[in-house]
Design a protein around this motif. Structure first.
Motif, PDB file in Angstrom:
ATOM      1  N   ALA A   7       5.414   8.409   4.125  1.00 27.99           N
ATOM      2  CA  ALA A   7       6.265   9.401   3.463  1.00 27.99           C
ATOM      3  C   ALA A   7       6.924   8.684   2.294  1.00 27.99           C
ATOM      4  CB  ALA A   7       7.309   9.948   4.420  1.00 27.99           C
ATOM      5  N   TYR A   8       6.655   9.159   1.092  1.00 25.27           N
ATOM      6  CA  TYR A   8       7.129   8.499  -0.122  1.00 25.27           C
ATOM      7  C   TYR A   8       7.627   9.563  -1.092  1.00 25.27           C
ATOM      8  CZ  TYR A   8       6.852   5.944  -4.561  1.00 25.27           C
ATOM      9  OH  TYR A   8       7.125   5.381  -5.786  1.00 25.27           O
ATOM     10  N   GLY A   9       8.903   9.517  -1.409  1.00 20.85           N
ATOM     11  CA  GLY A   9       9.450  10.486  -2.358  1.00 20.85           C
ATOM     12  C   GLY A   9       9.280  11.926  -1.923  1.00 20.85           C
ATOM     13  N   GLY A  10       9.260  12.183  -0.615  1.00 24.01           N
ATOM     14  CA  GLY A  10       9.132  13.539  -0.104  1.00 24.01           C
ATOM     15  C   GLY A  10       7.709  14.055   0.026  1.00 24.01           C
ATOM     16  N   VAL A  11       6.718  13.191  -0.223  1.00 19.06           N
ATOM     17  CA  VAL A  11       5.306  13.577  -0.129  1.00 19.06           C
ATOM     18  C   VAL A  11       4.634  12.683   0.912  1.00 19.06           C
ATOM     19  CG1 VAL A  11       3.145  13.812  -1.411  1.00 19.06           C
ATOM     20  CG2 VAL A  11       5.314  14.263  -2.551  1.00 19.06           C
ATOM     21  N   THR A  12       3.646  13.230   1.626  1.00 21.28           N
ATOM     22  CA  THR A  12       2.938  12.479   2.652  1.00 21.28           C
ATOM     23  C   THR A  12       1.611  11.949   2.111  1.00 21.28           C
ATOM     24  OG1 THR A  12       3.904  13.844   4.376  1.00 21.28           O
ATOM     25  CG2 THR A  12       1.944  12.597   4.966  1.00 21.28           C
ATOM     26  N   TYR A  13       1.375  10.667   2.375  1.00 23.44           N
ATOM     27  CA  TYR A  13       0.132   9.993   1.985  1.00 23.44           C
ATOM     28  C   TYR A  13      -0.417   9.282   3.210  1.00 23.44           C
ATOM     29  CZ  TYR A  13       2.068  10.644  -2.684  1.00 23.44           C
ATOM     30  OH  TYR A  13       2.595  11.185  -3.823  1.00 23.44           O
ATOM     31  N   ARG A  14      -1.643   8.780   3.090  1.00 17.35           N
ATOM     32  CA  ARG A  14      -2.247   8.014   4.182  1.00 17.35           C
ATOM     33  C   ARG A  14      -2.888   6.742   3.659  1.00 17.35           C
ATOM     34  NH1 ARG A  14      -4.409  12.284   8.655  1.00 17.35           N
ATOM     35  NH2 ARG A  14      -2.348  13.160   9.011  1.00 17.35           N
ATOM     36  N   ALA A  41      -2.697   4.363  -1.758  1.00 11.74           N
ATOM     37  CA  ALA A  41      -2.725   5.316  -0.655  1.00 11.74           C
ATOM     38  C   ALA A  41      -3.588   6.503  -1.072  1.00 11.74           C
ATOM     39  CB  ALA A  41      -1.312   5.780  -0.324  1.00 11.74           C
ATOM     40  N   PHE A  42      -3.821   7.393  -0.115  1.00 14.31           N
ATOM     41  CA  PHE A  42      -4.623   8.588  -0.366  1.00 14.31           C
ATOM     42  C   PHE A  42      -3.812   9.828  -0.038  1.00 14.31           C
ATOM     43  CE2 PHE A  42      -7.717   5.276   0.321  1.00 14.31           C
ATOM     44  CZ  PHE A  42      -8.600   5.483  -0.724  1.00 14.31           C
ATOM     45  N   ASP A  43      -4.196  10.933  -0.615  1.00 19.74           N
ATOM     46  CA  ASP A  43      -3.607  12.224  -0.321  1.00 19.74           C
ATOM     47  C   ASP A  43      -3.606  12.427   1.192  1.00 19.74           C
ATOM     48  OD1 ASP A  43      -3.925  15.165   0.322  1.00 19.74           O
ATOM     49  OD2 ASP A  43      -3.400  15.262  -1.792  1.00 19.74           O
ATOM     50  N   GLY A  44      -2.497  12.875   1.735  1.00 20.62           N
ATOM     51  CA  GLY A  44      -2.386  13.050   3.177  1.00 20.62           C
ATOM     52  C   GLY A  44      -2.964  14.342   3.702  1.00 20.62           C
ATOM     53  N   TYR A  45      -3.683  15.095   2.873  1.00 17.29           N
ATOM     54  CA  TYR A  45      -4.181  16.401   3.285  1.00 17.29           C
ATOM     55  C   TYR A  45      -5.696  16.487   3.339  1.00 17.29           C
ATOM     56  CZ  TYR A  45       0.659  17.491   2.532  1.00 17.29           C
ATOM     57  OH  TYR A  45       2.025  17.484   2.607  1.00 17.29           O
ATOM     58  N   GLY A  46      -6.372  15.345   3.437  1.00 17.70           N
ATOM     59  CA  GLY A  46      -7.810  15.354   3.619  1.00 17.70           C
ATOM     60  C   GLY A  46      -8.639  15.294   2.360  1.00 17.70           C
ATOM     61  N   ASN A  47      -8.023  15.294   1.198  1.00 16.84           N
ATOM     62  CA  ASN A  47      -8.789  15.283  -0.049  1.00 16.84           C
ATOM     63  C   ASN A  47      -9.285  13.897  -0.448  1.00 16.84           C
ATOM     64  OD1 ASN A  47      -8.322  18.024  -0.350  1.00 16.84           O
ATOM     65  ND2 ASN A  47      -6.419  17.686  -1.452  1.00 16.84           N
ATOM     66  N   ARG A  48      -8.695  12.856   0.115  1.00 15.69           N
ATOM     67  CA  ARG A  48      -9.027  11.462  -0.212  1.00 15.69           C
ATOM     68  C   ARG A  48      -8.837  11.170  -1.696  1.00 15.69           C
ATOM     69  NH1 ARG A  48      -9.177   7.647   3.337  1.00 15.69           N
ATOM     70  NH2 ARG A  48     -10.731   6.530   2.170  1.00 15.69           N
ATOM     71  N   THR A  49      -7.898  11.862  -2.316  1.00 14.69           N
ATOM     72  CA  THR A  49      -7.548  11.574  -3.698  1.00 14.69           C
ATOM     73  C   THR A  49      -6.713  10.300  -3.712  1.00 14.69           C
ATOM     74  OG1 THR A  49      -7.488  13.935  -4.181  1.00 14.69           O
ATOM     75  CG2 THR A  49      -6.397  12.471  -5.756  1.00 14.69           C
TER      76      THR A  49
END
Length: 69
Positions: A7-14, A41-49
């Protein structure tokens, strides 16, 4: 494979393939350095951005190891 949720700046990453201790050390070194540090890190919603998170004092960051499947 270990997956960490960040959790970074209110957004979730993985982050995949790195241990909690490795990422904690990376953050500690970045905060102790006079120059800003980056954490991949990558987008925490499955996009692997891919994202580069700027690690600086005053920016809240939290890490959680997700259960392995």
């Amino acid at each position: 494979m270990t997956i960490l949720e960040v959790a970074y700046g209110g957004v979730t990453y993985r982050i995949a393939g790195r241990s909690m201790q490795e990422v904690q050390l990376h953050i500690a070194v970045a905060l102790a350095s006079p120059d800003p540090g980056w954490l991949e890190a990558f987008d925490g919603y499955g996009n692997r951005t891919p994202y580069e998170l700027l690690i600086t004092p005053g920016v809240p960051i939290a890490i959680c190891a997700l259960p392995e499947e």
